[in-house]
Scaffold this motif. Structure first.
Motif, short mmCIF file in Angstrom:
data_model
loop_
_atom_site.label_atom_id
_atom_site.label_comp_id
_atom_site.label_asym_id
_atom_site.label_seq_id
_atom_site.Cartn_x
_atom_site.Cartn_y
_atom_site.Cartn_z
N THR A 1 1.34 -2.26 -7.04
CA THR A 1 -0.05 -2.31 -7.47
C THR A 1 -1.02 -1.77 -6.42
OG1 THR A 1 0.49 -4.25 -8.79
CG2 THR A 1 -1.83 -3.82 -8.41
N GLU B 1 -5.23 6.04 -6.56
CA GLU B 1 -6.26 6.28 -7.56
C GLU B 1 -7.65 6.31 -6.94
OE1 GLU B 1 -5.34 3.32 -10.55
OE2 GLU B 1 -4.06 4.75 -11.62
N ALA B 2 -7.92 5.45 -5.97
CA ALA B 2 -9.23 5.44 -5.32
C ALA B 2 -9.48 6.75 -4.56
CB ALA B 2 -9.34 4.25 -4.37
N TYR C 1 0.84 -1.19 0.00
CA TYR C 1 0.00 0.00 0.00
C TYR C 1 0.88 1.24 0.00
CZ TYR C 1 -4.36 2.53 0.92
OH TYR C 1 -5.46 3.35 0.82
N ARG D 1 -3.36 1.59 -6.71
CA ARG D 1 -4.82 1.46 -6.58
C ARG D 1 -5.34 2.36 -5.47
NH1 ARG D 1 -6.23 -4.40 -5.63
NH2 ARG D 1 -4.19 -4.09 -6.04
#
Length: 150
Positions: A101, A108-109, A65, A105
């Motif tokens: 990844t 972007e969220a 993360y 993500r």
């Protein structure tokens, strides 16, 4: 004067190299009339975001993360900036040991929730940044800053 805010968590030499390339691109001599402000993710505030016209974000990928520091930044600014910064241009870079990844993500969220507008593909690097990675970071900084020139 339009302002680019660079919010970064730079705990490693690889992240530092990427940050310096983004900063170099944003402050290139061809970029005129744009102020660049840099803040460590743990010290950046909602006021910093509200005073900026575009944001560049940088983080390592930690345990799949974004860094806790960048997540803390988003937690602090999300609601104070939610309505006021919709449509704000942004870009980001992520460095990881083997996978970025989840960090990509997550960013972007959150930026989708904020309604920010990505102006360039993210720079995603695993392992040591090579010359092409550093050039892509420079281009990221230059692209965002040039887009704010009056």
């Amino acid at each position: 004067m339009p302002t680019v805010l660079i919010v970064h968590h730079t705990p490693s030499p690889h992240c530092q190299e990427m940050f310096e390339a983004v900063l170099s691109g944003a402050t290139a001599p061809e970029i005129e009339g744009v102020r660049v402000v840099r803040r460590a993710a743990l010290s950046a505030t909602a006021t910093d975001v509200l005073e900026a016209d575009g944001c560049l974000l940088g983080t390592p990928a930690n345990l799949g993360y974004m860094s806790g520091a960048l997540k803390h930044f988003f937690d602090q600014i999300y609601y104070p900036c939610l309505d006021t910064t919709r449509g704000r241009p942004f870009g980001f870079y992520v460095h990881g040991g083997n996978d970025v990844t989840g960090a990509v993500r997550g960013i972007e969220a959150i930026t989708t929730g904020l309604g920010w507008r990505r102006v360039a593909d993210p720079v995603e690097v695993t392992g040591a940044p090579d010359k092409a990675d550093v050039e892509r970071c420079w281009e990221l900084g230059a692209t965002l800053a040039a887009g704010l020139m009056e």
